[in-house]
Design a protein around this motif. Structure first.
Motif, mmCIF file in Angstrom:
data_model
loop_
_atom_site.group_PDB
_atom_site.id
_atom_site.type_symbol
_atom_site.label_atom_id
_atom_site.label_comp_id
_atom_site.label_asym_id
_atom_site.label_seq_id
_atom_site.Cartn_x
_atom_site.Cartn_y
_atom_site.Cartn_z
ATOM 1 N N GLU A 77 62.522 53.682 98.927
ATOM 2 C CA GLU A 77 63.648 54.126 98.103
ATOM 3 C C GLU A 77 63.529 53.558 96.689
ATOM 4 O OE1 GLU A 77 65.639 56.384 97.530
ATOM 5 O OE2 GLU A 77 67.271 56.117 98.978
ATOM 6 N N ILE A 124 66.155 53.069 93.211
ATOM 7 C CA ILE A 124 67.561 53.189 92.778
ATOM 8 C C ILE A 124 67.644 52.862 91.299
ATOM 9 C CG2 ILE A 124 69.918 52.302 93.101
ATOM 10 C CD1 ILE A 124 68.528 51.268 95.912
ATOM 11 N N ARG A 125 68.232 53.740 90.540
ATOM 12 C CA ARG A 125 68.444 53.457 89.120
ATOM 13 C C ARG A 125 69.741 52.656 88.996
ATOM 14 N NH1 ARG A 125 66.212 56.115 84.931
ATOM 15 N NH2 ARG A 125 65.776 57.987 86.129
ATOM 16 N N ILE A 126 69.638 51.446 88.435
ATOM 17 C CA ILE A 126 70.787 50.540 88.401
ATOM 18 C C ILE A 126 71.927 51.127 87.568
ATOM 19 C CG2 ILE A 126 71.577 48.270 87.602
ATOM 20 C CD1 ILE A 126 68.811 47.200 88.402
ATOM 21 N N ARG A 127 71.575 51.784 86.466
ATOM 22 C CA ARG A 127 72.619 52.271 85.552
ATOM 23 C C ARG A 127 73.621 53.192 86.260
ATOM 24 N NH1 ARG A 127 72.227 56.856 82.282
ATOM 25 N NH2 ARG A 127 69.974 56.901 82.522
ATOM 26 N N ASN A 128 73.111 54.128 87.085
ATOM 27 C CA ASN A 128 74.043 55.107 87.659
ATOM 28 C C ASN A 128 73.882 55.294 89.175
ATOM 29 O OD1 ASN A 128 71.596 56.320 87.693
ATOM 30 N ND2 ASN A 128 72.097 57.928 86.208
ATOM 31 N N ASP A 129 73.150 54.371 89.798
ATOM 32 C CA ASP A 129 72.961 54.425 91.256
ATOM 33 C C ASP A 129 72.220 55.678 91.728
ATOM 34 O OD1 ASP A 129 73.937 51.986 91.949
ATOM 35 O OD2 ASP A 129 76.015 52.680 92.178
ATOM 36 N N GLU A 130 71.574 56.341 90.813
ATOM 37 C CA GLU A 130 70.785 57.510 91.206
ATOM 38 C C GLU A 130 69.686 57.056 92.174
ATOM 39 O OE1 GLU A 130 69.474 59.357 87.674
ATOM 40 O OE2 GLU A 130 68.375 60.949 88.683
ATOM 41 N N ARG A 131 69.368 57.861 93.188
ATOM 42 C CA ARG A 131 68.401 57.445 94.207
ATOM 43 C C ARG A 131 67.285 58.463 94.359
ATOM 44 N NH1 ARG A 131 70.143 53.584 98.279
ATOM 45 N NH2 ARG A 131 71.941 52.510 97.424
ATOM 46 N N ALA A 146 65.051 58.896 90.382
ATOM 47 C CA ALA A 146 65.401 57.602 89.777
ATOM 48 C C ALA A 146 64.192 56.944 89.128
ATOM 49 C CB ALA A 146 65.986 56.670 90.832
#
Lengths: 919, 112
Positions: free
Chosen positions: B98, B100-107, B111
């Motif tokens: 997985e 995860i982009r920290i800025r917007n929780d995109e997975r 991401a």
């Protein structure tokens, strides 16, 4: 119990929005930050007053409400907190008013202001010691009565607070100074950040307040009274004396209607901070590049309208920050120290004159004798003192120097005198500190106008954190800091520092290496050299000195570039070595690169990178020692070099360049010479050697002698013969000369050119110019075999009582042969304690084994001699029998030298008296 | 998704970065490293003493790419980093579950 009335919060919130808007518009309309923060203060005062009066109609508790911090100073920036003190007459009042104070604070938050409240009883304000109380005490320096019990407020200010402050003033001053020093250290002790925090950085808002606090505390200590009318409106402290017009301006209370530099600096910072708060919508004080562009586009803080160049705008910022920083530094230097060793304290406190000047030093702070003026020579001596001891000026002295600069400019020293003065500054351990002050006062630019272009110059890239001038000072600081290395990896570089023969020239190269950045042509090294040429002319440098500095500036990026290659690839090392054609240049370039990278950014020089620089240095040093003379010069392959030297010889030699006979002779002289000879000698020096070689027909031993600043040099040109190198080394040793470097070259025609650099411990040749001829005659006789060198050496080695000293460190002699590094020679490297006659003994041992010295690289580092000989026998490398012979002879030579030394040392040290223990 | 870890000669870093950019891979992490594989170290003589360089300077490059880009990325790194000599480095591949982009929780792959 006080009852909280219901507050019209919605109405007050609307008023707050309007008030905030009005303050913002004041700034946006006028660009006046000071007016905007004062406007916000007035608006917030009104809001708080309304809350307070609504909460307790008709009731007057024994509480005085003060504004503290920036709010107390009437400097409420758009996103600043509202610091408020609720001062209660007693614990009972505090207990009763608890709900009232809580509701008032809640209301301040509810209407959209960020409150930072504090509640204290009168008794709690009696003591201001201890860290928490000290901080609170400092915030009280900016208090301003908002409303409440006026009688309580007057009693607090005039009795209780005054007493507490008078008691704790020294402690508060020391605390403030220590906190400021820690804050400055966090920002690298420089104002010149490319993206500064305009509140916390040195020269920022916090330092401006520091100045006010320190001045107020000193005023209170001296006058035991508030500087201005105390009371409901607090006090004001004029900073008009901040430029320091009087030596005794520590009270700082003189009045002036004209805004001085410090007030202008505050106004600029106030406008900039307003701009940042409005732009960012929060208390964010970092002036990043985008913000700089926008501030410049709006001419924030400038008197001009329209848009300004960002570089110009930032220079204005640095100029103002420098004004604040200098003033804060002067006051900090006078702040009570934290702790000192008693002896140092006594020495520092002693008042003495800086030699040859009318400047006094006391407690490491320098004052100009009252009623006198200064001249440029004295000033330079004072800066040499500052560079040596890290002293600072007292308040007022700097401004007196500044005022006299225009007069000093008329009679500036020039030539060697100026260089001697600058050398003293550059070589002092606190050189960067002295240079920063010279720069701030404008003296550096007066002496070196070439530096002006990089004053506060911002060059934007992803790596540099500081302006170009500050980066330059940091580079110098980094080299001097190697005297006391902090990390293990720094210790290696620190070993190179004492080995630099011309550290003065290295420092000058560091000072000038980036001056060309001002021209923005994309090749700043070339531009810096062009600017440096003017400096060379004014300082009357000789050709060799020019060449050293020029090479360093030209190549100052080459080591960094080489680090991007495979540093273990011999071809990369060979290519890099072309930029450092000798051990001295290599060492200087290594230190320059180390210091330059470290000055880019606090984290730029990682241990990983430092290790790579060191490995590149070692690989190149070994390459220079072991393989340079693989490459020989052949005229037909590279006639350009011949033409270049010919033109120099024609200019200085007094014959025509088209003289075919001379051309042919020069061609013959250069043919087969090692490339190293051409790389390490200037064309003019080669011309001199050539002229000497022309005299070989009439005198087969040609000698030339030169007196240098650090070393003397003798050059020998003659036909090769066995024992020649050994005889020359012996004759020099017999004269008491200490050989520190030697080079041996030969051309295809069998002419050898040996140069010996030596120190003259008794200054025989320097003090007796008439002896030069006798010296050369004696060398010539020794080389002809007319004088027995062994006899000369024996008489030299007979020590006079007390003259000889034992080595300070024990060095075990060692040597080894290397048949891999050179294609044509066997290398013999000898590492041994340096001693008179060592070189003679080694070279004699080589000659006895019928070996020929092709190249000799002689070096001395402290008490350590590191000699590398390239040896051949019958034109080939040494075989096993020759190596065996050499091993035996070298061991004998080293053992003889060692026993001579121990004998000499025992003669020099008389036996201990009976009954006395010897260590 | 795969995590690619490549140990490189520092001198090849610029070439590798350019090659990855050309292959459409923009995000990467660069670490300064030291180590050796079969290349081992070597010994230098400096001032008459042996100076052993047993850990050689290397660069560690890390990037996570979508499955379809793995071969392209490996080939870009390998071609750009290769000099043919011992010590050119290594590439390691690890499966990633997985991102995860920290800025917007995109997975997931978007991401990256």
């Amino acid at each position: 119990m006080w009852k909280a009335a219901s507050l019209p919060l919605a109405q007050l919130r609307a008023k707050t929005v309007l008030a905030e808007q009005a303050a913002r518009e004041t700034f946006l309309r006028t660009g006046d930050g000071t007016a905007s923060i004062q406007r916000r203060t007035v608006e917030v005062d009104a809001l708080l007053r309304e809350i307070w009066s609504t909460l307790q109609p008709g009731q007057e508790p024994a509480i005085a409400v003060f504004a503290l911090g920036g709010y107390g100073r009437r400097e409420l920036f758009p996103a600043s907190d509202i610091d408020v003190l609720f001062l209660c007459a007693s614990e009972a009042v505090e207990r009763d008013a608890h709900e009232l104070i809580r509701t008032a604070t809640q209301a301040i938050w509810d209407i959209g202001l960020r409150a930072s409240p504090a509640t204290r009883t009168l008794k709690e304000c009696e003591r201001l010691d201890g860290e928490t109380n000290l901080e609170f005490g400092i915030s009280l320096l900016d208090r301003r009565l908002l409303f409440g019990d006026a009688g309580l407020a007057a009693r607090f200010e005039n009795e209780l607070l005054m007493t507490a402050l008078l008691r704790e003033a020294a402690g508060m001053e020391a605390y403030l100074a220590e906190a400021a020093r820690m804050r400055h250290a966090k920002f690298g002790d420089t104002i010149f950040h490319l993206e500064p925090n305009i509140k916390e950085c040195p020269g920022g808002m916090r330092d401006y307040q520091l100045i006010r606090w320190l001045q107020l505390l000193r005023h209170l200590a001296a006058q035991r009274a508030w500087p201005d009318r105390p009371g409901a409106e607090g006090f004001t402290l004029s900073l008009s004396a901040a430029a320091g017009n009087a030596e005794s301006s520590s009270t700082g209370s003189s009045a002036s209607s004209e805004p001085n530099d410090l007030e202008s600096a505050f106004e600029f910072l106030a406008a900039t901070r307003c701009f940042l708060h409005i732009r960012n919508g929060r208390d964010d004080n970092i002036l990043d590049w985008v913000a700089q562009d926008e501030a410049a586009a709006g001419s924030v803080g400038l008197e001009t309208l329209g848009s300004a160049d960002p570089a110009y705008w930032m220079r204005t910022y640095y100029r103002h920050a420098r004004t604040i920083s200098r003033r804060a530094t002067l006051l900090l230097d006078a702040a009570p120290p934290i702790a000192r060793k008693p002896l140092l304290k006594v020495l520092r406190r002693r008042r003495s004159l800086v030699g040859g000047t009318n400047f006094w030093v006391e407690d490491n702070r320098i004052t100009l004798e009252p009623g006198t003026s200064t001249d440029a020579e004295s000033l330079l001596r004072v800066f040499a003192h500052i560079a040596q001891y890290g002293s600072s000026f007292r308040e007022g002295t700097e401004s007196r120097i500044s005022e006299s600069l225009s007069a000093l400019a008329v009679h500036l020293p020039e030539g060697p005198y100026l260089w001697n003065c600058l050398r003293d500054v550059l070589l002092g351990p606190h050189a960067a500190h002295a240079l920063r002050i010279m720069h701030a006062l404008g003296l550096l630019e007066l002496l070196l106008p070439e530096f002006h272009g990089i004053d506060s110059l911002v060059v934007r890239d992803a790596y540099h954190r500081y302006t170009v001038d500050e980066h330059t000072f940091l580079v110098i600081e980094n080299v001097h800091a190697l005297r006391t290395p902090r990390h293990e990896w720094e210790k290696r570089f620190s070993t190179l520092l004492p080995e630099i023969e011309r550290r003065d020239l290295l420092m000058l190269a560091l000072l000038l290496h980036d001056t060309g950045k001002a021209r923005r042509t994309g090749d700043h090294a070339r531009e810096s050299i062009e600017l440096a040429e003017r400096v060379f002319t004014r300082l009357e440098f000789d050709l060799e000195e020019r060449d050293i500095v020029r090479r360093l500036i030209r190549n100052h990026l080459e080591m960094s570039h080489a680090l991007r290659r495979d540093i273990f690839d011999p071809e990369s090392i060979r290519a890099f070595s072309e930029h450092a054609p000798g051990q001295q240049q290599l060492k200087m370039l290594t230190l320059l690169t180390f210091a330059d990278i470290k000055a880019v950014h606090p984290d730029a020089l990682t241990p990983w990178k430092a290790e790579n620089i060191w490995q590149l240095y070692i690989a190149t040093a070994n390459y220079l020692d072991r393989s340079v003379d693989e490459i020989r010069y052949h005229v037909d392959a590279d006639p350009v070099v011949l033409a270049r030297i010919l033109s120099r010889v024609a200019v200085h030699g007094g014959f025509a360049a088209q003289d075919n006979i001379q051309n042919e002779q020069l061609r013959s002289f250069l043919e087969g010479m090692p490339q190293r000879y051409l790389q390490t000698r200037l064309p003019d020096q080669i011309g001199e050697h050539f002229k000497l070689s022309l005299g070989l027909a009439s005198e087969p031993i040609q000698l030339a002698f030169r007196l240098h600043r650090q070393f003397n040099e003798v050059t020998l040109i003659t036909r090769d013969r066995p024992m020649l190198f050994a005889d020359m080394a012996g004759a020099l040793s017999a004269w008491g000369m200490n050989i520190v470097k030697a080079d041996a070259f030969s051309n295809s025609a069998g002419i050898i050119l040996d140069s010996f650099q030596f120190t003259d411990p008794f200054r025989t040749l320097e003090l007796n110019p008439g002896e030069h001829e006798r010296f050369l005659k004696s060398l010539r006789s020794a080389l002809r075999g007319e004088i027995a060198i062994e006899g000369m050496l024996r008489s030299r080695q007979r020590p006079r009582h007390g003259m000889a000293t034992a080595a300070r460190t024990r060095i075990v002699p060692r040597f080894h042969f290397d048949n891999q590094s050179s294609s044509h020679s066997t290398l013999l490297q000898v590492v041994a304690p340096d001693s008179p006659g060592l070189l003679r003994a080694l070279s004699a041992a080589i000659a006895i084994c019928h070996c020929n010295i092709e190249v000799a690289l002689i070096d001395t580092e402290g008490e350590l001699a590191i000699d590398v000989f390239y040896l051949t026998t019958a034109g080939r490398k040494l075989q096993v029998p020759e190596e065996a012979c050499m091993t035996q002879r070298i061991e004998e030579a080293l053992s003889t030298i060692a026993s001579d030394q121990s004998e000499t040392a025992s003669i020099a040290s008389p036996p201990a008296p009976a009954g006395t223990a010897q260590a | 998704m795969y995590k690619i870890e490549a140990i490189l000669q520092p001198s090849r870093l610029d070439a590798v970065k350019d090659a990855l950019l050309e292959a459409g891979i923009e995000g990467m992490t660069i670490l300064e490293a030291r180590g050796h594989g079969r290349q081992k170290g070597h010994t230098e003589f400096y001032r008459g003493r042996e100076y052993t360089v047993d850990l050689l300077p290397k660069i560690k490059l890390e990037t996570v790419v979508q499955d379809e880009l793995v071969e392209k990325a490996v080939s870009a790194i390998s071609n750009a980093a290769r000099t043919g000599k011992i010590g050119d480095g290594k590439i390691f591949l690890t499966k990633v579950d997985e991102a995860i982009r920290i800025r917007n929780d995109e997975r997931g792959p978007t991401a990256l």
